[in-house]
Write a protein that holds these residues in place. Structure first.
Motif, mmCIF file in Angstrom:
data_model
loop_
_atom_site.group_PDB
_atom_site.id
_atom_site.type_symbol
_atom_site.label_atom_id
_atom_site.label_comp_id
_atom_site.label_asym_id
_atom_site.label_seq_id
_atom_site.Cartn_x
_atom_site.Cartn_y
_atom_site.Cartn_z
ATOM 1 N N ARG A 142 0.868 -1.230 -0.019
ATOM 2 C CA ARG A 142 -0.018 -0.038 -0.244
ATOM 3 C C ARG A 142 1.145 1.202 -0.052
ATOM 4 O O ARG A 142 0.497 2.035 -0.650
ATOM 5 C CB ARG A 142 -0.770 0.213 1.207
ATOM 6 N N VAL A 145 2.474 1.855 -3.385
ATOM 7 C CA VAL A 145 1.426 2.478 -4.417
ATOM 8 C C VAL A 145 1.457 3.937 -4.193
ATOM 9 O O VAL A 145 1.471 4.591 -4.992
ATOM 10 C CB VAL A 145 0.136 1.731 -4.343
ATOM 11 N N MET A 149 2.426 6.680 -6.812
ATOM 12 C CA MET A 149 1.754 8.239 -7.111
ATOM 13 C C MET A 149 2.496 9.251 -6.910
ATOM 14 O O MET A 149 2.290 10.403 -7.737
ATOM 15 C CB MET A 149 0.470 8.052 -6.365
ATOM 16 N N ASN A 161 -4.756 4.825 -9.041
ATOM 17 C CA ASN A 161 -4.280 3.883 -8.091
ATOM 18 C C ASN A 161 -4.208 2.331 -8.860
ATOM 19 O O ASN A 161 -3.304 1.641 -8.365
ATOM 20 C CB ASN A 161 -5.289 3.644 -6.690
ATOM 21 N N GLN A 165 -0.860 0.336 -8.936
ATOM 22 C CA GLN A 165 -0.582 -0.977 -8.187
ATOM 23 C C GLN A 165 -0.087 -1.971 -9.348
ATOM 24 O O GLN A 165 0.808 -2.958 -9.161
ATOM 25 C CB GLN A 165 -2.011 -1.736 -7.678
#
Length: 343
Positions: A142, A145, A149, A161, A165
């Motif tokens: 998480r 990711v 970004m 998102n 991923q």
């Protein structure tokens, strides 16, 4: 000052003149390099950079304070980059002199992967009002990711998102490789701060690093799946195509953290297949069958022991004068045999 999280340093928009010394340490070298690069960049594009090592400071403990107080003859600003080796004990006297000096106008950014939270150097930094320390741990999926970004935004890219991923999965969680891929995508799309571009799955697929040579998912699944007979061929193939041993270890560590998180749900009563199929699992669809099988093999105790051994192996691979390659092969063999016995 207190120890802070690396993300707090990455959010800085300017260097704090009250901070003379910033220490970055921990097992995640990619995060250390990214934070150090950000802090050095805040000194300005025209700033002069001076690189020092712990070995130099051990020979001359006064060097760091002297350089921190010296004005640049050719640039409006100056920043010192210090690479610390081992436990950092050879740099303690130099850092003490820096923090006690009457004047220091040039910030020092230091990195040392082997410096532990209990080291003399970290305790020295924590006790000073003019220094800060951040311990960098391998981020979970998480967090990766979010890092993807953020790094994309810096390059003038907009990435959703789901695409972030996908990128994380394609590079097997390798943060340094992920940042290079983002830079490549920005160049391909002609993106910039004044030229925002949207990243699509097709863009990532066209330029992605998930080639046969680079993909380490087979390495992970052979070892964690207990496929002992396939292991020698897998290791030989990985070596032949140039896949770095440390990349395999880091990819295994990311999978181990994922298994630990999912295993907690299984221990609470959920079925492995149900846990893996959930959208919140974070498991790439191509890996779902393999991860489900691994959840049946690796219980919480085994996963915890695995994570500890992976960390020890990574340290050995990064240290000079050790049998890192031998330890890597032994660990991979041990993992496969343990998984085979538990199936």
């Amino acid at each position: 000052m207190k120890t802070v999280k690396p993300a707090e340093l990455e959010r800085l928009s300017r260097l704090d003149p009250a901070v003379r010394f910033t220490l970055l340490t921990g097992p995640d070298e990619a995060t250390m390099a990214a934070v150090a690069g950000h802090l050095i960049g805040l000194a300005g594009k025209d700033a002069e950079r001076l690189d020092l090592t712990g070995a130099q400071l051990s020979q001359d403990p006064s060097l760091l304070a002297a350089e921190a107080a010296s004005m640049s003859l050719f640039s409006p600003a100056r920043v010192i980059r210090l690479e610390i080796s081992g436990s950092g004990d050879d740099s303690v006297a130099a850092v003490e002199a820096l923090l006690a000096a009457d004047n220091a106008i040039n910030p020092v950014v230091a990195t040392g992967a082997s410096v532990t939270a209990k080291s003399k150097l970290v305790k020295l930094v924590e006790a000073s009002d003019s220094a800060v320390a951040a311990i960098c741990y391998q981020p979970d999926r998480r967090a990766l990711v979010g890092i993807a970004m953020g790094a994309a935004e810096e390059q003038g890219l907009r990435i959703a998102n789901s695409e972030a991923q996908l990128l994380v999965d394609l590079v097997s969680g390798d943060q340094a490789l992920m940042r290079r891929e983002i830079e490549k995508i920005a160049l391909y799309l002609d993106a910039g701060r004044d030229r925002q571009r949207q990243v699509t799955a097709a863009d990532i697929a066209a330029l992605g690093a998930a080639t046969h040579e680079e993909d380490v998912s087979e390495c992970i699944n052979v070892a964690l799946g207990g496929k002992v007979r396939e292991l020698p061929v897998m290791l030989a193939t990985a070596a032949a195509v140039g896949v770095a041993e440390i990349r395999i270890i880091r990819a295994l560590a990311i999978r181990a953290m994922q298994l630990a998180r999912l295993r907690a749900e299984v221990d609470a009563g959920a079925h492995p297949a149900t846990v893996v199929a959930a959208k919140s699992s974070g498991v790439f669809w191509k890996e779902r069958d393999a991860v489900t099988a691994q959840l049946h093999i690796w219980d919480s105790v085994r996963v915890a022991r695995l994570m500890s051994r992976l960390l020890d192996c990574e340290r050995a691979l990064k240290a000079s004068g050790t049998a890192g390659a031998v330890l890597f092969r032994k660990l991979m063999t041990d993992i496969a045999h343990q998984a085979a016995r538990a199936r």
